[in-house]
Motif scaffolding. Structure first.
Motif, mmCIF file in Angstrom:
data_model
loop_
_atom_site.group_PDB
_atom_site.id
_atom_site.type_symbol
_atom_site.label_atom_id
_atom_site.label_comp_id
_atom_site.label_asym_id
_atom_site.label_seq_id
_atom_site.Cartn_x
_atom_site.Cartn_y
_atom_site.Cartn_z
ATOM 1 N N ALA A 195 47.940 -6.313 36.684
ATOM 2 C CA ALA A 195 49.014 -7.024 35.776
ATOM 3 C C ALA A 195 48.545 -6.994 34.404
ATOM 4 C CB ALA A 195 49.702 -8.288 36.309
ATOM 5 N N PRO A 212 58.604 -7.630 31.055
ATOM 6 C CA PRO A 212 58.235 -7.487 32.357
ATOM 7 C C PRO A 212 57.166 -8.263 32.863
ATOM 8 C CG PRO A 212 58.768 -5.371 31.243
ATOM 9 C CD PRO A 212 58.566 -6.257 30.218
ATOM 10 N N HIS A 239 54.479 -9.454 36.588
ATOM 11 C CA HIS A 239 54.155 -9.248 37.963
ATOM 12 C C HIS A 239 54.217 -10.518 38.769
ATOM 13 C CE1 HIS A 239 52.361 -5.282 37.148
ATOM 14 N NE2 HIS A 239 52.670 -5.347 35.879
ATOM 15 N N ARG A 254 53.567 -3.548 52.700
ATOM 16 C CA ARG A 254 54.464 -2.544 51.804
ATOM 17 C C ARG A 254 55.846 -2.571 51.985
ATOM 18 N NH1 ARG A 254 49.249 -0.869 52.629
ATOM 19 N NH2 ARG A 254 48.198 -0.049 50.897
ATOM 20 N N VAL A 304 62.155 -6.353 46.804
ATOM 21 C CA VAL A 304 62.458 -5.606 45.930
ATOM 22 C C VAL A 304 64.006 -5.171 45.805
ATOM 23 C CG1 VAL A 304 62.448 -3.298 44.460
ATOM 24 C CG2 VAL A 304 60.452 -4.470 45.046
ATOM 25 N N SER A 348 67.363 -6.923 43.342
ATOM 26 C CA SER A 348 67.925 -6.131 42.463
ATOM 27 C C SER A 348 68.940 -6.578 41.598
ATOM 28 C CB SER A 348 68.343 -4.611 43.323
ATOM 29 O OG SER A 348 69.113 -5.061 44.198
ATOM 30 N N LYS A 369 62.751 -7.677 34.818
ATOM 31 C CA LYS A 369 61.945 -6.432 35.546
ATOM 32 C C LYS A 369 60.582 -7.222 35.937
ATOM 33 C CE LYS A 369 63.728 -3.706 31.751
ATOM 34 N NZ LYS A 369 63.432 -2.573 30.424
ATOM 35 N N VAL A 370 60.714 -7.062 37.094
ATOM 36 C CA VAL A 370 59.364 -7.775 37.940
ATOM 37 C C VAL A 370 58.790 -6.630 38.831
ATOM 38 C CG1 VAL A 370 61.069 -8.473 39.630
ATOM 39 C CG2 VAL A 370 58.680 -9.703 39.561
ATOM 40 N N ARG A 371 57.464 -6.662 38.875
ATOM 41 C CA ARG A 371 56.830 -5.596 39.734
ATOM 42 C C ARG A 371 56.035 -6.554 40.800
ATOM 43 N NH1 ARG A 371 51.756 -1.247 38.739
ATOM 44 N NH2 ARG A 371 51.810 -0.397 40.914
ATOM 45 N N LEU A 372 56.483 -6.169 42.272
ATOM 46 C CA LEU A 372 56.006 -7.145 43.155
ATOM 47 C C LEU A 372 54.905 -6.490 43.839
ATOM 48 C CD1 LEU A 372 59.648 -7.834 44.740
ATOM 49 C CD2 LEU A 372 58.173 -9.347 43.148
ATOM 50 N N HIS A 373 53.945 -7.242 44.199
ATOM 51 C CA HIS A 373 52.671 -6.915 45.046
ATOM 52 C C HIS A 373 52.570 -7.870 46.170
ATOM 53 C CE1 HIS A 373 51.260 -4.958 41.242
ATOM 54 N NE2 HIS A 373 51.991 -5.836 40.699
ATOM 55 N N THR A 378 49.387 -3.872 49.217
ATOM 56 C CA THR A 378 49.572 -2.996 48.394
ATOM 57 C C THR A 378 48.435 -3.156 47.352
ATOM 58 O OG1 THR A 378 50.972 -4.384 46.819
ATOM 59 C CG2 THR A 378 52.021 -3.003 48.352
#
Length: 421
Positions: free
Chosen positions: A215, A264, A266, A277, A284, A288, A293-297, A301
């Protein structure tokens, strides 16, 4: 199921002490059973506790998820303190393996010390004024009827004298409503006293550092407890709490949008039992429609070589053992977004409040109002402690959640006396 305060050899004890009561299912200790040598006073003295402490409550481990077990531990310790008794911590906890949130899942045993640092926990409890005794204490107590859940104000007002060694039943999970200043303060202190075992520190640092590598070094660690799972959302009333999944997803979007103001970002998912995963991919897709704008972990992962296998396998591993790492990540996160109907989220938020760290809880609840019960039962916002803590509110809180109490616990508390001593 009615909650029970039980002792060893309870059938013989009840037969001797309560011969006129049929189907007694819930008890409170009223004195020592003279037929059994009582060593509770010696245990209390050996622990260096106040000479006014009488009796020892042997904490029960219930077959529930790790944080429902912790919630039960906290309440039992609080009840013992209000009764003027000491506590004996368990040697084991319950854990599942590869079950995710299946309704029917076998529980196995794991060492208490695999999850919690016993020495630090005992030291913190004693600093909070709790008498913690060591080892197994001999003794047996007489019992009488009591109803749960109890307002703490009722216990403080009745101030029953307890002696001997006693244990609560295996029901879960609401024992006390902390409705006095003293009980509300103690609830927070006792929950914060449970320290993670040292084995979690390296794993915590690995996940935190991997998140920042993905991130950005200065990015805040944002943790989201995703709990929109089948055991909450199923239409089957015997298996779930009736959570409206679409409303809960909309509430998650509403909680995440303010974080997207600068672009964006994280997010680390907590509570990802099983394949992290696959969980990330599912969440995700669910998020939607949020328009952010988000990145998932997940832990899986982020850590390419995985977690130490001992967290999930072997005698000191399991789903619930591994869940303590998520708990620590939630407490240590810069931002925590939780589910108010989950004991995992609620106890994280309360532990954060004790450290003066705010939390964001979803504006969503289950059909049986579990979130409402949790908020009243274990307040997790500092400005709620005083609101929740004035004598007499406990009875109103108990009365305010009849759907939950009847549907899940099978309890109905009217205006009858709570204590039978």
């Amino acid at each position: 199921l009615l909650l029970a305060l039980m002792v060893r050899d309870e059938a013989a004890n009840l037969a001797a002490n309560l011969p006129r009561v049929a189907d007694v299912a819930d008890y409170v200790v009223c004195g020592v059973d003279d037929r059994t040598a009582d060593r509770s006073a010696a245990a209390v003295a050996a622990a260096g506790c106040d000479e006014r402490v009488r009796g020892v409550l042997r904490i029960k481990v219930v077959e529930k998820g790790l944080n429902n077990q912790r919630l039960r531990f906290v309440q039992e310790i609080l009840l013992a303190k209000l009764l003027g008794a000491g506590v004996e911590l368990p040697n084991l906890i319950r854990t599942r393996r590869g079950c995710k949130f299946a309704a029917k899942c076998a529980f196995e045993q794991a060492p208490f010390d695999a999850v919690y640092d016993r020495n630090k926990t005992v030291a913190r409890l004693r600093a909070a004024g709790i008498c913690v005794v060591a080892g197994r204490t001999r003794g047996k107590a007489r019992v009488a009827r009591v109803r749960f859940p109890l307002p703490a104000s009722a216990v403080e007002r009745a101030a029953p004298r307890v002696e001997g060694v006693f244990q609560l039943g295996k029901g879960c999970c609401t024992l006390l409503v902390a409705d006095t200043p003293r009980s509300a303060r103690l609830f927070v202190l006792v929950n914060a006293a449970f320290a993670s075992a040292a084995r979690f520190a390296p794993a915590y640092r690995r996940v935190r550092d991997a998140f920042r590598a993905a991130a950005g070094r200065d990015a805040p660690l944002i943790a989201l407890h995703w709990r929109i799972d089948e055991d909450f959302t199923s239409a089957n009333r015997t298996l779930a709490h009736g959570l409206d999944a679409q409303k809960a997803i909309a509430a998650t979007c509403a909680a995440l949008r303010p974080l997207a103001a600068s672009g964006p970002f994280h997010v680390l998912l907590l509570g990802d039992f099983g394949d992290g995963r696959a969980v990330v991919a599912r969440v995700v897709k669910a998020l939607s429609p949020c328009g952010v704008k988000v990145r998932l972990h997940s832990k899986e992962t982020l850590l390419k070589d995985g977690l130490d296998a001992s967290f999930s396998d072997g005698p000191a591993g399991g789903d619930d053992v591994k869940g303590q790492l998520d708990f620590r990540l939630g407490v240590g996160a810069d931002v925590f977004v939780g589910a108010p109907f989950s004991s995992f989220s609620v106890l994280i938020a309360q532990a954060r409040a004790a450290r003066r760290r705010p939390s964001t809880m979803l504006a969503a609840d289950t059909r049986d109002r579990l979130g409402q019960l949790m908020r009243a039962h274990a307040p997790y916002a500092r400005d709620e402690f005083a609101k929740n803590a004035h004598a007499g509110r406990g009875r109103r809180v108990v009365a305010a959640v009849p759907v939950y109490e009847e549907a899940v616990l099978g309890l109905r508390n009217a205006d009858a006396d709570f204590l039978g001593c």
